[in-house]
Design a protein around this motif. Structure first.
Motif, PDB file in Angstrom:
ATOM      1  N   PRO A  13     -60.199  56.087   5.383  1.00  0.00           N
ATOM      2  CA  PRO A  13     -60.407  56.209   6.826  1.00  0.00           C
ATOM      3  C   PRO A  13     -61.862  56.520   7.196  1.00  0.00           C
ATOM      4  CG  PRO A  13     -58.430  57.386   6.175  1.00  0.00           C
ATOM      5  CD  PRO A  13     -59.138  56.982   4.916  1.00  0.00           C
ATOM      6  N   VAL A  14     -62.557  57.281   6.350  1.00  0.00           N
ATOM      7  CA  VAL A  14     -63.966  57.588   6.636  1.00  0.00           C
ATOM      8  C   VAL A  14     -64.798  56.310   6.582  1.00  0.00           C
ATOM      9  CG1 VAL A  14     -65.948  59.011   5.988  1.00  0.00           C
ATOM     10  CG2 VAL A  14     -63.629  59.878   5.632  1.00  0.00           C
ATOM     11  N   TRP A  15     -64.483  55.431   5.637  1.00  0.00           N
ATOM     12  CA  TRP A  15     -65.171  54.142   5.570  1.00  0.00           C
ATOM     13  C   TRP A  15     -64.942  53.341   6.850  1.00  0.00           C
ATOM     14  CZ3 TRP A  15     -68.734  51.491   2.879  1.00  0.00           C
ATOM     15  CH2 TRP A  15     -68.793  50.102   3.101  1.00  0.00           C
ATOM     16  N   LEU A  16     -63.712  53.317   7.337  1.00  0.00           N
ATOM     17  CA  LEU A  16     -63.426  52.583   8.578  1.00  0.00           C
ATOM     18  C   LEU A  16     -64.188  53.180   9.751  1.00  0.00           C
ATOM     19  CD1 LEU A  16     -59.585  51.815   8.450  1.00  0.00           C
ATOM     20  CD2 LEU A  16     -61.503  50.426   7.668  1.00  0.00           C
ATOM     21  N   PRO A  45     -61.879  63.200  18.075  1.00  0.00           N
ATOM     22  CA  PRO A  45     -62.950  63.274  17.068  1.00  0.00           C
ATOM     23  C   PRO A  45     -63.012  62.050  16.169  1.00  0.00           C
ATOM     24  CG  PRO A  45     -61.725  65.321  17.166  1.00  0.00           C
ATOM     25  CD  PRO A  45     -60.965  64.351  18.002  1.00  0.00           C
ATOM     26  N   LEU A  46     -61.879  61.386  15.973  1.00  0.00           N
ATOM     27  CA  LEU A  46     -61.842  60.216  15.107  1.00  0.00           C
ATOM     28  C   LEU A  46     -62.357  58.971  15.808  1.00  0.00           C
ATOM     29  CD1 LEU A  46     -58.367  60.773  13.415  1.00  0.00           C
ATOM     30  CD2 LEU A  46     -60.596  61.676  12.768  1.00  0.00           C
ATOM     31  N   ARG A  73     -57.946  41.775  14.359  1.00  0.00           N
ATOM     32  CA  ARG A  73     -56.788  42.017  15.239  1.00  0.00           C
ATOM     33  C   ARG A  73     -57.137  42.850  16.464  1.00  0.00           C
ATOM     34  NH1 ARG A  73     -52.939  41.454  17.634  1.00  0.00           N
ATOM     35  NH2 ARG A  73     -50.732  41.537  17.093  1.00  0.00           N
ATOM     36  N   LEU A  74     -57.969  43.877  16.267  1.00  0.00           N
ATOM     37  CA  LEU A  74     -58.248  44.807  17.353  1.00  0.00           C
ATOM     38  C   LEU A  74     -59.731  44.913  17.708  1.00  0.00           C
ATOM     39  CD1 LEU A  74     -55.938  47.794  16.283  1.00  0.00           C
ATOM     40  CD2 LEU A  74     -55.436  46.034  17.997  1.00  0.00           C
ATOM     41  N   GLY A  75     -60.591  44.389  16.835  1.00  0.00           N
ATOM     42  CA  GLY A  75     -62.021  44.567  17.053  1.00  0.00           C
ATOM     43  C   GLY A  75     -62.485  45.967  16.716  1.00  0.00           C
ATOM     44  N   GLY A  76     -61.695  46.693  15.954  1.00  0.00           N
ATOM     45  CA  GLY A  76     -62.029  48.065  15.590  1.00  0.00           C
ATOM     46  C   GLY A  76     -60.797  48.789  15.084  1.00  0.00           C
ATOM     47  N   TYR A  77     -60.806  50.098  15.194  1.00  0.00           N
ATOM     48  CA  TYR A  77     -59.698  50.911  14.689  1.00  0.00           C
ATOM     49  C   TYR A  77     -59.259  51.911  15.743  1.00  0.00           C
ATOM     50  CZ  TYR A  77     -62.980  54.773  14.318  1.00  0.00           C
ATOM     51  OH  TYR A  77     -63.878  55.756  14.627  1.00  0.00           O
ATOM     52  N   THR A 119     -54.161  53.197   7.087  1.00  0.00           N
ATOM     53  CA  THR A 119     -55.018  52.819   5.966  1.00  0.00           C
ATOM     54  C   THR A 119     -54.902  53.826   4.836  1.00  0.00           C
ATOM     55  OG1 THR A 119     -56.567  51.719   7.460  1.00  0.00           O
ATOM     56  CG2 THR A 119     -57.395  52.318   5.274  1.00  0.00           C
ATOM     57  N   GLN A 120     -54.857  55.106   5.169  1.00  0.00           N
ATOM     58  CA  GLN A 120     -54.677  56.124   4.129  1.00  0.00           C
ATOM     59  C   GLN A 120     -53.386  55.896   3.367  1.00  0.00           C
ATOM     60  OE1 GLN A 120     -52.260  58.888   4.102  1.00  0.00           O
ATOM     61  NE2 GLN A 120     -53.055  59.408   2.057  1.00  0.00           N
ATOM     62  N   GLN A 121     -52.315  55.588   4.089  1.00  0.00           N
ATOM     63  CA  GLN A 121     -51.031  55.363   3.430  1.00  0.00           C
ATOM     64  C   GLN A 121     -51.057  54.137   2.529  1.00  0.00           C
ATOM     65  OE1 GLN A 121     -47.647  57.234   4.067  1.00  0.00           O
ATOM     66  NE2 GLN A 121     -49.459  58.527   3.956  1.00  0.00           N
TER      67      GLN A 121
END
Length: 265
Positions: free
Chosen positions: A158-161, A178-179, A234-238, A246-248
């Protein structure tokens, strides 16, 4: 000393944000710390993995592997409040069908679970349980170590994303605001440093795991890049849900990687 104290504070903020663990009152709080603490996500995973691994190890002395694995997974979900599993279910609901970007973002904001989310959770938890059961049945010590590593390393994805993609939703109304802020290079480097430290610990305990570890890291990197590309298209981002998803995915990939080489050799 002040820099080290700041990092300790950031770790505790991350631990409080992603788990039920209480933190010392002296830690304090500043709004900007919520974004900075992303660098310590894998350290939180290390704590969760240690707890789940300890439960697995203790339970294996009393119950068969199937029960021990169930208790270990329940322990990790209880410790995190099912935070990442919820993100996986919401992402399955939002992205499982052929809906527009706007509709997918709307679905992921809905607290109710749909058929895609329910099926996704069943398959995800079932596959993780099956992989852990097979590891525990073959080598209980390895199962404990892999549990520890998978929880820690998967939380670097997730940090990479957060570093590589923009936030796709409305940042002002994000469930986990914060994310929604892009992670800088230092945050990414520290997160990867935690993964490297965990890998070193794993090898110091069982040096013969090097081939399995290398395969697992390659699989984790591949799955992370796949999720990055898919979310970008799909979304242009997260969104926050996508980070949990993604972690899962990466955690499952790590478990399956270690199990694959165990079965081959």
């Amino acid at each position: 000393m002040s820099a080290l104290l700041h990092e300790i504070r950031l770790f505790f903020i991350a631990l409080q944000f992603f788990s039920r663990c209480p933190i010392p009152s002296w830690v304090g709080f500043e709004p900007q710390w919520l974004q900075q603490c992303a660098r310590h996500f894998p350290a939180v995973g290390l704590c969760v993995g240690a707890f789940a691994g300890l439960v697995l190890w203790a339970a294996l002395w009393v119950w068969p592997p199937a029960v021990a694995v169930g208790l270990s997974m329940a322990a990790s979900i209880w410790m995190t409040g099912g935070f990442h599993e919820d993100g996986w279910a919401d992402s399955c609901d939002g992205l499982g069908g052929s809906v527009s970007r706007a509709r997918a973002l709307e679905i992921m904001k809905d607290s109710r679970i749909g058929s895609y989310g329910a099926l996704g959770l069943i398959l995800m938890l079932g596959l993780k349980a099956s992989a852990l059961f097979s590891l525990a049945e073959s080598d209980p010590g390895l199962a404990v170590l892999v549990t520890l590593f998978a929880h820690a390393a998967s939380r670097a994805a997730p940090v990479w994303l957060m570093h590589s993609l923009p936030y796709a939703g409305d940042a002002d109304h994000a469930k986990a605001k914060p994310l929604a802020t892009q992670a800088n290079g230092l945050t990414l480097a520290v997160a990867f440093g935690w993964v490297a430290a965990t890998a070193t610990l794993l090898l110091s305990l069982q040096s013969q795991l090097l081939p399995s570890l290398l395969l697992a890291l390659l699989v984790a990197a591949g799955l992370t890049l796949y999720m990055q590309g898919w979310l970008d298209r799909r979304l242009g981002g997260y969104t926050g849900d996508n980070l949990g998803a993604t972690q899962q995915v990466v955690e499952l990939g790590l478990l399956l990687s270690f199990l694959a080489l165990l079965n081959v050799f």
